[in-house]
Enzyme design. Sequence first.
Site, PDB file in Angstrom:
ATOM      1  N   GLU A 156       9.039  -3.723  10.873  1.00 56.92           N
ATOM      2  CA  GLU A 156       9.340  -2.397  10.315  1.00 56.92           C
ATOM      3  C   GLU A 156       9.876  -1.443  11.380  1.00 56.92           C
ATOM      4  O   GLU A 156       9.243  -1.244  12.436  1.00 56.92           O
ATOM      5  CB  GLU A 156       8.081  -1.793   9.659  1.00 56.92           C
ATOM      6  CG  GLU A 156       8.367  -0.401   9.071  1.00 56.92           C
ATOM      7  CD  GLU A 156       7.382   0.073   8.032  1.00 56.92           C
ATOM      8  OE1 GLU A 156       6.438  -0.647   7.695  1.00 56.92           O
ATOM      9  OE2 GLU A 156       7.591   1.216   7.545  1.00 56.92           O
ATOM     10  N   GLU A 170      -1.456  -5.413   8.556  1.00 55.45           N
ATOM     11  CA  GLU A 170      -0.678  -4.799   9.641  1.00 55.45           C
ATOM     12  C   GLU A 170      -1.292  -5.079  11.009  1.00 55.45           C
ATOM     13  O   GLU A 170      -2.512  -5.038  11.166  1.00 55.45           O
ATOM     14  CB  GLU A 170      -0.609  -3.276   9.440  1.00 55.45           C
ATOM     15  CG  GLU A 170       0.213  -2.863   8.246  1.00 55.45           C
ATOM     16  CD  GLU A 170       0.333  -1.342   8.108  1.00 55.45           C
ATOM     17  OE1 GLU A 170       0.000  -0.595   9.043  1.00 55.45           O
ATOM     18  OE2 GLU A 170       0.763  -0.910   7.018  1.00 55.45           O
ATOM     19  N   ASP A 187       0.845  -1.198   0.000  1.00 53.08           N
ATOM     20  CA  ASP A 187       0.000   0.000   0.000  1.00 53.08           C
ATOM     21  C   ASP A 187       0.884   1.252   0.000  1.00 53.08           C
ATOM     22  O   ASP A 187       0.403   2.380  -0.133  1.00 53.08           O
ATOM     23  CB  ASP A 187      -1.020  -0.006   1.148  1.00 53.08           C
ATOM     24  CG  ASP A 187      -0.374   0.029   2.525  1.00 53.08           C
ATOM     25  OD1 ASP A 187       0.863  -0.086   2.616  1.00 53.08           O
ATOM     26  OD2 ASP A 187      -1.117   0.162   3.523  1.00 53.08           O
ATOM     27  N   SER A 188       2.209   1.056   0.094  1.00 49.18           N
ATOM     28  CA  SER A 188       3.169   2.152  -0.118  1.00 49.18           C
ATOM     29  C   SER A 188       2.987   2.740  -1.517  1.00 49.18           C
ATOM     30  O   SER A 188       3.485   3.830  -1.814  1.00 49.18           O
ATOM     31  CB  SER A 188       4.601   1.634   0.053  1.00 49.18           C
ATOM     32  OG  SER A 188       4.805   0.476  -0.735  1.00 49.18           O
ATOM     33  N   LYS A 248      -0.946  -9.550   2.917  1.00 44.74           N
ATOM     34  CA  LYS A 248      -0.294  -9.032   4.132  1.00 44.74           C
ATOM     35  C   LYS A 248      -1.258  -8.070   4.824  1.00 44.74           C
ATOM     36  O   LYS A 248      -1.984  -7.334   4.152  1.00 44.74           O
ATOM     37  CB  LYS A 248       0.999  -8.288   3.788  1.00 44.74           C
ATOM     38  CG  LYS A 248       1.639  -7.603   5.006  1.00 44.74           C
ATOM     39  CD  LYS A 248       3.007  -7.057   4.710  1.00 44.74           C
ATOM     40  CE  LYS A 248       2.998  -5.648   4.138  1.00 44.74           C
ATOM     41  NZ  LYS A 248       2.371  -4.625   5.012  1.00 44.74           N
ATOM     42  N   ASP A 302      -0.954  -6.425  -0.548  1.00 48.05           N
ATOM     43  CA  ASP A 302      -1.011  -5.726   0.742  1.00 48.05           C
ATOM     44  C   ASP A 302      -2.426  -5.201   0.975  1.00 48.05           C
ATOM     45  O   ASP A 302      -2.940  -4.406   0.180  1.00 48.05           O
ATOM     46  CB  ASP A 302      -0.020  -4.554   0.699  1.00 48.05           C
ATOM     47  CG  ASP A 302       0.378  -4.084   2.082  1.00 48.05           C
ATOM     48  OD1 ASP A 302       0.030  -4.748   3.076  1.00 48.05           O
ATOM     49  OD2 ASP A 302       1.071  -3.049   2.157  1.00 48.05           O
TER      50      ASP A 302
HETATM   51  O1  KIV Z   1       3.468  -1.109   1.832  1.00 44.12           O
HETATM   52  C1  KIV Z   1       4.642  -1.480   1.867  1.00 44.12           C
HETATM   53  O2  KIV Z   1       5.424  -1.271   0.942  1.00 44.12           O
HETATM   54  C2  KIV Z   1       5.108  -2.165   3.062  1.00 44.12           C
HETATM   55  C3  KIV Z   1       6.578  -2.388   3.184  1.00 44.12           C
HETATM   56  C4  KIV Z   1       7.210  -1.162   3.678  1.00 44.12           C
HETATM   57  C5  KIV Z   1       6.897  -3.568   4.015  1.00 44.12           C
HETATM   58  O3  KIV Z   1       4.333  -2.507   3.902  1.00 44.12           O
END
Ligand code: KIV
Length: 273
Positions: A184, A118, A47-48, A116, A86
């Site tokens: 992280e 959080e 989600d980055s 993934k 994510d």
């Molecule tokens: O969204 C992302 O890119 C991440 C990484 C920083 C692990 O969660």
Amino acid sequence: MSGKRVSVKTIAAMKDRGERIVALTAYDYPTARMEEMAGVHLILVGDSFQMAVMGKETTLGADMNVLVAHCRAVKDGAPNTLVVGDMPFGSYQPSDEIAVQNAVRFIAEAGADAVKLEGGNQAAISRVKAIVDSGIPVMGHIGLLPQSIRREGSYRVVRADSEEMLLKQISDLEKAGAFSAVLEMIEEDVATRISEASGIPTIGIGAGRNTHGQILVVNDMLGMNGDFNPKFLKKYADLHTVIREALNNYVSDVAGGAFPGEENVFKGKGNNR
Ligand code: KIV
């Protein structure tokens, strides 16, 4: 890695053999293709995206439909790499049921291999278990949690006073069935002890040298943003400068009439390629 598909089992076996796991984010087909060619084991469609590609200050507005579409492109570019979708903010927080529905979209629509999410608190562990129970591998994410920025107020390194909590969280993630976890922005000593205690591979970003693998945001490690220089980042290229130079040259070539040149124009028969 060419030809052999990386699975969650591959990642577990690499940890057991003491082999380091190489992970990166990707958001598009060509980048994913190059990452697979380079031998990256795990690609996160993070989600980055919301910050790296959309230019926003936080990851909070990342959209499920957009991430699923980009995840599809990434899987097409890296069919043999473990591709992890994510789960964006809002796609799993409300309930286990909503979390499973959205995790299914990453697998069924995007062709992802895993998802993934959080967090390591009770609610997050419940989501992980529900998704794993539906047959989908889940990667956890503890330490700094970018999706909790509104509660935390800033992005801070996680220090020794959180060690006990993090040790419980990694153990809870493992018990819930997570196949690995991102650590992280955690002090190296703390991340080392969490990794030693963990039965699942830990993938660090800003968490020192002793996690089982490393991940970076691909745009950051390629130097796309000249102003972003945090301590944990190593830049392997300066694409900001390379692209700026290319764009400047294009602008002056077109403005000055140097492009298109003789070699770029179509003429009569025999000169059309
Ligand atoms: O969204 C992302 O890119 C991440 C990484 C920083 C692990 O969660």
